[in-house]
Scaffold this motif. Structure first.
Motif, PDB file in Angstrom:
ATOM      1  N   LYS A 161      -3.966  12.838   6.263  1.00  0.00           N
ATOM      2  CA  LYS A 161      -4.004  11.729   5.305  1.00  0.00           C
ATOM      3  C   LYS A 161      -3.030  10.615   5.695  1.00  0.00           C
ATOM      4  O   LYS A 161      -3.129   9.508   5.174  1.00  0.00           O
ATOM      5  N   MET A 162      -2.095  10.926   6.606  1.00  0.00           N
ATOM      6  CA  MET A 162      -1.176   9.898   7.080  1.00  0.00           C
ATOM      7  C   MET A 162      -1.785   9.107   8.234  1.00  0.00           C
ATOM      8  O   MET A 162      -1.713   7.873   8.264  1.00  0.00           O
ATOM      9  N   PHE A 163      -2.399   9.815   9.183  1.00  0.00           N
ATOM     10  CA  PHE A 163      -2.832   9.157  10.418  1.00  0.00           C
ATOM     11  C   PHE A 163      -4.286   9.433  10.792  1.00  0.00           C
ATOM     12  O   PHE A 163      -4.755   8.932  11.814  1.00  0.00           O
ATOM     13  N   GLY A 203       9.027   9.666   0.689  1.00  0.00           N
ATOM     14  CA  GLY A 203       7.990   9.692   1.705  1.00  0.00           C
ATOM     15  C   GLY A 203       6.703  10.305   1.203  1.00  0.00           C
ATOM     16  O   GLY A 203       5.692   9.617   0.984  1.00  0.00           O
ATOM     17  N   PHE A 204       6.721  11.618   0.974  1.00  0.00           N
ATOM     18  CA  PHE A 204       5.495  12.300   0.554  1.00  0.00           C
ATOM     19  C   PHE A 204       5.130  11.995  -0.892  1.00  0.00           C
ATOM     20  O   PHE A 204       3.960  12.064  -1.260  1.00  0.00           O
ATOM     21  N   GLY A 208       4.930   5.000   2.123  1.00  0.00           N
ATOM     22  CA  GLY A 208       5.334   6.389   2.303  1.00  0.00           C
ATOM     23  C   GLY A 208       5.653   6.708   3.757  1.00  0.00           C
ATOM     24  O   GLY A 208       6.642   7.383   4.064  1.00  0.00           O
ATOM     25  N   ILE A 209       4.829   6.209   4.683  1.00  0.00           N
ATOM     26  CA  ILE A 209       5.079   6.439   6.108  1.00  0.00           C
ATOM     27  C   ILE A 209       6.335   5.699   6.546  1.00  0.00           C
ATOM     28  O   ILE A 209       7.119   6.206   7.363  1.00  0.00           O
ATOM     29  N   ASP A 259       0.855  -1.189   0.000  1.00  0.00           N
ATOM     30  CA  ASP A 259       0.000   0.000   0.000  1.00  0.00           C
ATOM     31  C   ASP A 259       0.893   1.242   0.000  1.00  0.00           C
ATOM     32  O   ASP A 259       1.752   1.410   0.869  1.00  0.00           O
ATOM     33  N   HIS A 260       0.684   2.123  -0.969  1.00  0.00           N
ATOM     34  CA  HIS A 260       1.575   3.288  -1.114  1.00  0.00           C
ATOM     35  C   HIS A 260       1.598   4.159   0.122  1.00  0.00           C
ATOM     36  O   HIS A 260       2.622   4.779   0.450  1.00  0.00           O
ATOM     37  N   LYS A 261       0.495   4.241   0.857  1.00  0.00           N
ATOM     38  CA  LYS A 261       0.445   5.101   2.048  1.00  0.00           C
ATOM     39  C   LYS A 261       1.312   4.535   3.168  1.00  0.00           C
ATOM     40  O   LYS A 261       2.060   5.271   3.824  1.00  0.00           O
ATOM     41  N   VAL A 262       1.249   3.233   3.373  1.00  0.00           N
ATOM     42  CA  VAL A 262       2.087   2.600   4.390  1.00  0.00           C
ATOM     43  C   VAL A 262       3.560   2.717   4.010  1.00  0.00           C
ATOM     44  O   VAL A 262       4.414   3.036   4.847  1.00  0.00           O
TER      45      VAL A 262
END
Length: 600
Positions: free
Chosen positions: A452-454, A109-110, A33-34, A28-31
């Motif tokens: 959008k991260m958390f 990251g972003f 990225g974090i 997942d791109h969001k995970v």
């Protein structure tokens, strides 16, 4: 169409997964990225501690630090820092900050967090490659950190690793095993960045949602697109150079080692009694390194410029001034960055005519840079500024971009640069324009897209406290370096006061060090705010800032697949603020055309 989109969303969603597959080896791109962001944050903590040791040494070089000797016995003799240890400090500080922090947090990251959300995609074009890129980067982090504990210590040839210091294993203690680990870590980093760049370009070009033309992209996406291209075109030069350096060090080649080298008063001879190395050129490394090195400056800076544009318009409640000019300026900056690497080498003995060509190319970059600054100022003019934490950081980027850019005009010309080269004037310049702008951009983006991260917002009081402490002490640390650089204070020297003409500068160095220590301690506020807010912060709505981009059309945080239903269709540009025909002060990208409206 709606049915097919819903079916696609359902297909993209996954069944409940074990922790290791959902959060560790996630696709997942969001995970991912974090993961990049938090890893870069930990690397920044290490690089920051190295910087504090550097500053303490420069302010009080002869002071007995017996307490530090107990922690780092190899770095101190009788409580006083060893020059070899100091060389390792600035080498590893620069390497970690430039590549493993400031190239990683804003881009990997972003970029991972925002690109699919802003283009209207379920994920990156190649999710498996995306996960692989993070773990390749993680291997690079482990390798570079492990080099502290091998042989005679980590690399000590400077973050640029100029030969022959980096090519001869006996040149300095860090030139042994630690330098080899440096090369391997860089290869891991470059491989990771290349995989990420391929993903960025493919996702932005091929996975844009319906209606999202290239001239409707937010400037953050333009920045990520250009950064990916810069990396794909420039990093191969450093890849080849690193491999050639590895061959010179371990296999007897002579890419960067000339004939007649003498080490420790003894010529370097082969078994036949002849010189072991013949015909190489240390300048070849400089050309290959800086062919990547100057685009690397904009790999760090362009994301910050994109973040700043998006944040300014959101908190000015005003349309961005000169969108097409801003896009053109970013493209021009990226393009010109490939033809100016020689301004890092004015003292290398190059032809004055060639130096003039590099100087002209360098000064041309001031034109698109000025376009960006004046367009930001025009956006701020007569706007209704909301002084939220992201806005403060964005205005900080504008300030650093101006103050740091002005000194770049001096260094871009061969005559003054020859005088300033390897002085603290250069340190002041690149810490303002490159490191500072990138760092402030990351802090601004963190506050802006934290929901959008958390799914929560960061604490505003802590955020503003962190900004003002950082802003004041950052200038207190790096602006006085212009003065001591003009006075002749050299870089990379562990005890400047062995020279009589530098002794009067010690009070300024002490002031700089105190500012740097406060700057470092100020980051505790950010760490507390970040981790506390991630778990206990106020829950965020879908669009807490009343912004316009596609990322604000889904929940905070977004689900797997980003949108539970159909992906929104785009009908307008991303900066539709204060449209007099609209019922609110912002019109989101996915809202259909109104009967009467101005603009795009």
């Amino acid at each position: 169409m709606a049915h097919s989109e819903a079916h696609a969303a359902e297909a993209h969603a996954h069944a409940p997964q074990a922790f290791i597959w959902r959060y560790v080896f996630s696709k997942d791109h969001k995970v991912i990225g974090i993961q990049y962001y938090v890893t870069a944050m930990m690397m920044a903590l290490i690089a920051g501690l190295l910087a504090m040791l550097i500053r303490v040494q420069l302010a009080w070089p002869e002071k007995d630090w017996s307490s530090l000797q107990k922690i780092i016995p190899a770095g101190y003799t009788s409580g006083v820092m060893n020059p070899e240890f100091y060389a390792m400090l600035f080498t590893m500080h620069g390497t970690i900050m430039v590549f493993f922090v400031l190239s990683t947090a804003p881009v990997s990251g972003f970029g991972n967090i925002l690109i699919p959300l802003q283009v209207g995609a379920r994920d990156m074009a190649f999710p498996f490659l995306n996960g692989l890129s993070f773990w390749t980067f993680f291997c690079g982090c482990v390798t570079i950190l492990y080099s502290f504990f091998v042989g005679a210590g980590a690399a000590a040839a400077g973050w640029t690793s100029y030969p022959p210091l980096s090519a001869l294993r006996g040149a300095v203690p860090g030139s042994d095993t630690g330098q080899t680990f440096w090369i391997v870590a860089m290869v891991f980093f470059i491989a990771s960045f290349t995989m990420g760049g391929l993903n960025f370009v493919t996702t932005i070009v091929n996975l844009r949602t319906k209606g999202l033309s290239m001239m409707r992209l937010p400037l953050t996406l333009w920045a990520m697109f250009l950064v990916a291209i810069l990396g794909l075109l420039a990093f191969p030069a450093l890849t080849g150079a690193s491999l050639m350096l590895l061959l010179d060090r371990h296999f007897g080649t002579s890419f960067f080692l000339p004939t007649g080298l003498v080490l420790n008063n003894a010529p370097i001879l082969g078994p036949d009694g002849q010189f072991l190395h013949k015909g190489g050129s240390p300048l070849l490394w400089q050309h290959l390194f800086w062919f990547l090195g100057h685009p690397e400056v904009y790999i760090l800076m362009l994301p910050a410029l994109g973040f700043t544009s998006d944040i300014l318009t959101t908190f000015c409640r005003k349309a961005l001034f000169g969108y097409k000019a801003m896009v053109g300026a970013m493209v021009a900056i990226a393009g010109l960055s490939f033809i100016v690497w020689g301004h890092h080498m004015f003292v290398s003995g190059m032809s004055p005519y060639l130096g003039m060509a590099f100087a002209v190319g360098t000064i041309l970059i001031a034109v698109p840079s000025a376009v960006k600054v004046f367009n930001w100022l025009a956006t701020l003019w007569n706007s209704r500024i909301q002084y939220k934490t992201p806005m403060l950081w964005a205005m900080g980027v504008v300030s650093l971009f101006i103050s740091g850019g002005l000194s770049g005009i001096w260094l871009g010309q061969s005559a003054p640069d020859i005088q300033f080269h390897d002085t603290f004037f250069v340190v002041a310049h690149f810490h303002l324009i490159m490191a500072g702008a990138a760092l402030f951009g990351v802090f601004g983006a963190t506050a802006m897209w934290f929901p959008k991260m958390f799914g929560r917002t960061m604490n505003e009081t802590l955020g503003k406290t962190h900004f003002w402490l950082t802003f004041v002490t950052y200038y207190g640390t790096f602006f006085p370096m212009h003065y001591i650089g003009l006075a002749g204070h050299m870089r990379r020297i562990y005890d400047p006061y062995q020279y009589a003409f530098l002794k009067p500068l010690q009070p300024i160095n002490e002031f700089i060090t105190v500012s740097a220590l406060i700057l470092g301690l100020s980051q505790i506020v950010f760490f507390v705010n970040f981790f506390w807010s991630a778990f206990k912060g106020q829950k965020a709505s879908e669009n807490p800032w009343n912004a316009n981009g596609l990322e604000w059309t889904t929940s905070s945080p977004p689900p797997h697949g980003n949108w539970p239903g159909a992906i929104p269709e785009v009908h307008r540009w991303p900066y539709e603020y204060s449209n007099p025909s609209a019922p609110t002060d912002h019109v989101m990208q996915h809202e259909p055309p109104m009967t009467v409206e101005a603009g795009h």
